[in-house]
Design a protein around this motif. Structure first.
Motif, mmCIF file in Angstrom:
data_model
loop_
_atom_site.group_PDB
_atom_site.id
_atom_site.type_symbol
_atom_site.label_atom_id
_atom_site.label_comp_id
_atom_site.label_asym_id
_atom_site.label_seq_id
_atom_site.Cartn_x
_atom_site.Cartn_y
_atom_site.Cartn_z
ATOM 1 N N SER A 144 0.803 -1.230 0.000
ATOM 2 C CA SER A 144 0.000 0.000 0.000
ATOM 3 C C SER A 144 0.830 1.272 0.000
ATOM 4 C CB SER A 144 -0.936 0.012 1.223
ATOM 5 O OG SER A 144 -0.179 0.013 2.420
ATOM 6 N N THR A 145 2.159 1.159 0.049
ATOM 7 C CA THR A 145 3.020 2.333 0.180
ATOM 8 C C THR A 145 4.051 2.360 -0.929
ATOM 9 O OG1 THR A 145 2.771 2.255 2.582
ATOM 10 C CG2 THR A 145 4.538 3.629 1.707
ATOM 11 N N LEU A 146 4.125 3.482 -1.643
ATOM 12 C CA LEU A 146 5.085 3.647 -2.729
ATOM 13 C C LEU A 146 5.816 4.969 -2.559
ATOM 14 C CD1 LEU A 146 6.238 2.677 -5.486
ATOM 15 C CD2 LEU A 146 4.437 4.034 -6.577
ATOM 16 N N ILE A 147 7.137 4.923 -2.609
ATOM 17 C CA ILE A 147 7.980 6.117 -2.564
ATOM 18 C C ILE A 147 8.715 6.204 -3.898
ATOM 19 C CG2 ILE A 147 9.863 7.300 -1.389
ATOM 20 C CD1 ILE A 147 9.111 5.749 1.129
ATOM 21 N N SER A 148 8.624 7.359 -4.564
ATOM 22 C CA SER A 148 9.209 7.532 -5.901
ATOM 23 C C SER A 148 10.146 8.728 -5.912
ATOM 24 C CB SER A 148 8.116 7.735 -6.951
ATOM 25 O OG SER A 148 7.234 6.624 -6.986
ATOM 26 N N LEU A 149 11.293 8.542 -6.528
ATOM 27 C CA LEU A 149 12.272 9.609 -6.701
ATOM 28 C C LEU A 149 12.729 9.605 -8.152
ATOM 29 C CD1 LEU A 149 14.253 11.780 -5.574
ATOM 30 C CD2 LEU A 149 15.858 9.903 -5.125
ATOM 31 N N SER A 150 12.761 10.781 -8.769
ATOM 32 C CA SER A 150 13.231 10.867 -10.152
ATOM 33 C C SER A 150 14.063 12.120 -10.344
ATOM 34 C CB SER A 150 12.056 10.863 -11.138
ATOM 35 O OG SER A 150 11.292 12.046 -11.019
ATOM 36 N N ALA A 151 14.997 12.032 -11.282
ATOM 37 C CA ALA A 151 15.849 13.171 -11.630
ATOM 38 C C ALA A 151 15.985 13.216 -13.142
ATOM 39 C CB ALA A 151 17.217 13.046 -10.972
ATOM 40 N N THR A 152 15.796 14.393 -13.705
ATOM 41 C CA THR A 152 15.870 14.597 -15.149
ATOM 42 C C THR A 152 16.829 15.744 -15.447
ATOM 43 O OG1 THR A 152 13.549 13.932 -15.361
ATOM 44 C CG2 THR A 152 14.543 15.033 -17.248
ATOM 45 N N GLY A 153 17.655 15.579 -16.437
ATOM 46 C CA GLY A 153 18.555 16.642 -16.873
ATOM 47 C C GLY A 153 18.485 16.810 -18.375
ATOM 48 N N TRP A 154 18.731 18.018 -18.858
ATOM 49 C CA TRP A 154 18.674 18.269 -20.294
ATOM 50 C C TRP A 154 19.649 19.371 -20.688
ATOM 51 C CZ3 TRP A 154 14.616 19.477 -16.974
ATOM 52 C CH2 TRP A 154 14.414 20.831 -16.730
ATOM 53 N N LEU A 155 20.022 19.370 -21.943
ATOM 54 C CA LEU A 155 20.836 20.442 -22.515
ATOM 55 C C LEU A 155 20.632 20.438 -24.017
ATOM 56 C CD1 LEU A 155 23.547 18.991 -23.958
ATOM 57 C CD2 LEU A 155 24.185 18.734 -21.578
ATOM 58 N N GLY A 156 20.906 21.587 -24.625
ATOM 59 C CA GLY A 156 20.735 21.680 -26.069
ATOM 60 C C GLY A 156 20.923 23.100 -26.554
ATOM 61 N N ASN A 157 20.923 23.240 -27.851
ATOM 62 C CA ASN A 157 21.008 24.556 -28.483
ATOM 63 C C ASN A 157 20.014 24.584 -29.636
ATOM 64 O OD1 ASN A 157 21.850 27.145 -29.036
ATOM 65 N ND2 ASN A 157 23.671 26.534 -30.173
#
Length: 818
Positions: free
Chosen positions: A330-343
């Motif tokens: 019944s218990t969910l812990i979520s962690l996420s990390a997103t990175g981006w770059l561009g021109n």
């Protein structure tokens, strides 16, 4: 006490009330009598979790309580009344089961040691069962396009997927609109990224099509969603795997783009890790021809002719890693990390010719524009979700942080005569950085014992800080090669926007298959802008009371009707507010408007859905929408023939229309999917003395042929008719593509060959403006004839979707142009 402080205390008070309710719910007495049991699979005797256990009172035939099993298959129910009861056990994929029990003082506790459920999947010898899975599905409050079931999305991006999605329209530049309006919010797994606010078209190019599981189109969002997004909400759901190890490697190569998309998912015990990356080199080539006629101060006709050529390479990439920890069933812990770059440069070569009466050339110049649009940042998300003993009782908390470390937009423009002598030069450097913090709490409480009727409450806070540091340098008098600062166009703009919101919403499953959902959302927005020089600081605080309602009638398993009402608002983004003048094209200037106010809209929608077990789907939606104080892009031309484009609150509009979506099998192996739209637009602006109205629409058809030996052939076409705008219209447009796919199931390799616009080198579309004092016709030719080869290798299992929730910061009006 300041209003901002009061709102913060209110927000934390709501959070306290929610947590107090949850604590009370966890500690509530189980009752004088108890029923306990364990449920397992009939074949392997393994525990079965998430089985709904509904307790019916035989004397009243009403529910006396409900719960569901945990990861050990255990359930427990408490009650205070003895008597005869029935346990209803329900779980998708298993046959329902009913057990009779009697509670009295001699047996106050009933302990059922083992209950087995039988799978409803039958194995029949020498019989092959072929199931048809629909590409489009009607769910509560939304249309869902199952992109992973469309075998022809191979090698594309999110823009290609949205082009096939019902109700939506994607133009030649990759900008998305819904029912004639681009004022919508695009979410990724329920979360809104600043990349989408900056440029939706660029952000969609960063998401490979193979990563997309489905697309949810929410035309009338409920009170649980942010009030922002007048046209609606789009939620892109990405794939998440939960097998021990699975993933994919995708390579895309064409004459216009090259991409590499690795994906990996790993699971062990209670942990689930997902990773994907996207490296993309995109090339865009196009030509524009502008012809604008106006008048000088003395009434003489004046004409501007422009020819521009652009051929830009836009390298960009992103990566994301997410970790889920399933503490228990019944218990969910979520962690996420997103990175981006561009021109995302927009370099161009341009010829400017001005003519006066008698077609006499007054001036001719050649212009070269170089542009740097570097962008990089990261996004963090931490979520917690908890299901409690009572069916339907849930708590969800999420914290988000986003930092756009760099969002530069610098240009250098040179003006020369026919001999190449410099006439004028200008540089504009705009360095922007934005930070955003979000805290959201949602709580669902069942108000009936079976959990079918629910009360939802929630609170949310969004804190934004944006800084734009821009400097302009221009040619000195009589020294065109010497640059000097322009103080009137140099400044530092600091912008803050804080939003505090709360909502209450109820859901009722009524007799005779009626469903009612009613909610209201209150949002308080605090805006503050400060300039280092010239402009006065400004504050703009406003409150929005946003109601919504949905009434659904289910006739049978195949037919249902929905009637919805919602009110929506649209807040301008910092790009729309920033007064920094974009003078890359000295004849066509662009600038933000610090005085811009939010817009509000009201929408009513009536829809009918027909969905059969054979795979036939047909959805009809009639809608009407009124937008007051609408934010429109206004172009004005001065006596020197120079135009200025700004967003202004100078109009209102009314829209009426119909959307049709269908998906069905023509014959065995041939599936046809089509979406059609027809709408009537009515623009009015007393300030500009404009009233413009007209019909517009479009249709797309996607046909898939499943051939022998694992070959699949696809043909897709999308036609958009002429579209009315406030100051003119856009001409019609036709986009088409063909694709062939081959699969090798044993080695899990897929190859795809596709082509876009194979019978012509370019596609064209014109933007026509007929306004007070000038007319213009701007024709753009897109070089988009393409041949694309895609190779995908998948390894491991197929993966399953992790059922996680997320926040949705869908409250800013995105700007599709810089």
């Amino acid at each position: 006490m300041q209003l901002k402080t009061i709102l913060r205390y209110t927000f934390f008070f709501i959070c306290f009330i929610v947590c107090r309710q949850v604590t009370q719910a966890q500690n509530q007495p189980v009752g004088k009598y108890q029923i306990k049991g364990i449920i397992a699979d009939s074949l392997d005797k393994k525990p079965v979790e998430f089985v709904t256990v509904n307790l019916l009172d035989v004397s009243t035939t009403k529910s006396a309580g409900a719960t569901y099993t945990n990861d050990k298959g255990f359930f427990e129910l408490g009650l205070n009344k003895k008597g005869d009861y029935k346990l209803e056990l329900i779980l998708v994929g298993y046959h329902p089961k009913t057990i009779s029990v009697t509670i009295d003082d001699q047996a106050p506790v009933i302990n059922i040691p083992l209950i087995v459920l039988t799978s409803n999947v039958q194995q029949l010898a020498d019989v092959v069962v072929v199931g048809t899975r629909q590409l489009v599905e009607q769910k509560s409050g939304m249309l869902v396009y199952h992109a992973e079931r469309d075998v022809t999305n191979l090698g594309g991006t999110a823009a290609d997927v949205l082009r096939k999605t019902p109700v939506l329209k994607v133009d030649a530049d990759g900008n998305v609109s819904m029912r004639g309006s681009s004022n919508l919010k695009i979410l990724i797994n329920g979360k809104y990224s600043g990349q989408m606010a900056r440029s939706p078209a660029d952000a969609l190019n960063m998401i490979p099509a193979d990563m997309i599981k489905s697309v949810e189109v929410i035309t009338s969002p409920s009170s649980r969603y942010d009030a922002e997004g007048a046209a609606g909400v789009i939620n892109i759901i990405t794939k998440k795997g939960t097998d021990s190890l699975n993933g994919a490697l995708e390579i895309v190569a064409s004459n216009w783009e090259q991409a590499f998309n690795p994906r990996l998912a790993f699971s062990k015990g209670k942990w689930n890790v997902n990773f994907f990356a996207h490296a993309h080199r995109l090339q865009q080539k196009r030509e524009t021809n502008l012809l604008r006629s106006s008048f000088t101060d003395n009434g003489e006709p004046y004409q501007l002719q422009q020819q521009a050529f652009m051929n830009n390479v836009m390298p960009h990439g992103m990566s994301e890693i997410s970790v889920d920890y399933q503490a228990d069933s019944s218990t969910l812990i979520s962690l996420s990390a997103t990175g981006w770059l561009g021109n995302w440069p927009s370099d161009r070569r341009q010829n400017n010719t001005t003519l006066q009466s008698g077609a006499v050339v007054q001036q001719f110049e050649q212009q070269t524009i170089t542009n740097n649009a570097a962008n990089q940042g990261y996004f963090l998300s931490l979520g917690y979700s908890k299901k409690f003993r009572r069916v339907g009782q849930e708590l969800f908390v999420i914290a988000l942080y986003e930092d756009n470390l760099k969002d530069d937009f610098d240009y250098d423009t040179w003006h020369r005569n026919t001999e190449g002598v410099i006439l004028y030069r200008e540089q504009n450097n705009n360095h922007m950085r934005s930070k955003e913090s979000t805290l959201q709490i949602d709580y669902t409480h069942p108000i009936s014992k079976d959990g079918k009727n629910q009360l939802e409450i929630g609170a949310k806070a969004i804190l934004r800080d944006v800084s734009s540091d821009y400097t302009t340098l221009a040619s000195a008098d009589n020294q065109p090669s010497v640059l000097v600062p322009v103080s009137s166009r140099t400044n530092v703009f600091d912008y803050g926007q804080d939003i505090f919101a709360g909502y209450v919403q109820t859901k009722f499953n009524l007799p005779n298959k009626w469903f009612l959902q009613v909610g209201v959302r209150l949002e308080e927005t605090l805006i503050e802008g400060r300039f280092k020089t010239q402009f006065q600081p400004f504050k703009n605080n406003f409150r929005n009371f946003v109601p919504s309602a949905t009434l659904t009638k289910t006739l049978n398993e195949a037919n249902s009707f929905n009637l919805r009402y919602t009110q929506r608002i649209s807040r301008p983004s910092i790009i729309d507010l920033n007064p920094n003048i974009d003078a890359r094209d000295s004849r066509n200037l662009e600038s933000g408007n610090p005085d811009l106010r939010p817009e509000a809209s009201h929408q009513v929608e009536l829809s009918h859905t027909l969905s059969t077990e054979a795979g036939f789907f047909f959805n009809t939606s009639l809608y009407g929408k009124q937008t007051n104080n609408s934010i429109e892009n206004i172009i004005q031309v001065n006596s020197e023939g120079v135009s200025l484009s700004t967003k202004q609150n100078l109009a209102s509009n009314h829209q009426y229309g119909v959307n049709l979506s269908t998906s069905f099998s023509l014959t065995k192996g041939i599936v046809l999917e089509s979406n059609a739209r027809l709408g009537y637009m009515d623009f009015k602006s007393q300030a500009l003395n404009i009233e413009r109205k007209g019909w517009g629409g479009g249709i797309n058809v996607n046909t898939t042929f499943k051939l022998r030996n694992n070959y699949t052939l696809q043909a897709f076409g999308d036609y958009d008719s002429q579209a009315v705008t406030l100051q003119g219209h856009e001409t019609d447009w036709f986009y088409y593509s063909f694709a062939l796919k081959k699969e090798w199931p044993k080695s899990k390799i897929t190859a795809g060959l596709s082509t876009v616009n194979p019978f012509s080198n370019t596609m064209s579309r014109s933007r026509v403006i007929v306004a007070s004092g000038f007319t213009s016709d701007n024709v753009t030719r897109y070089y988009n004839r393409a041949v694309k080869l895609t190779l995908v290798w998948k390894f491991g299992g197929q993966g399953k979707q992790v059922n996680r929730k997320s926040a949705s910061n869908d409250d800013l009006k995105s700007s599709s142009e810089r």
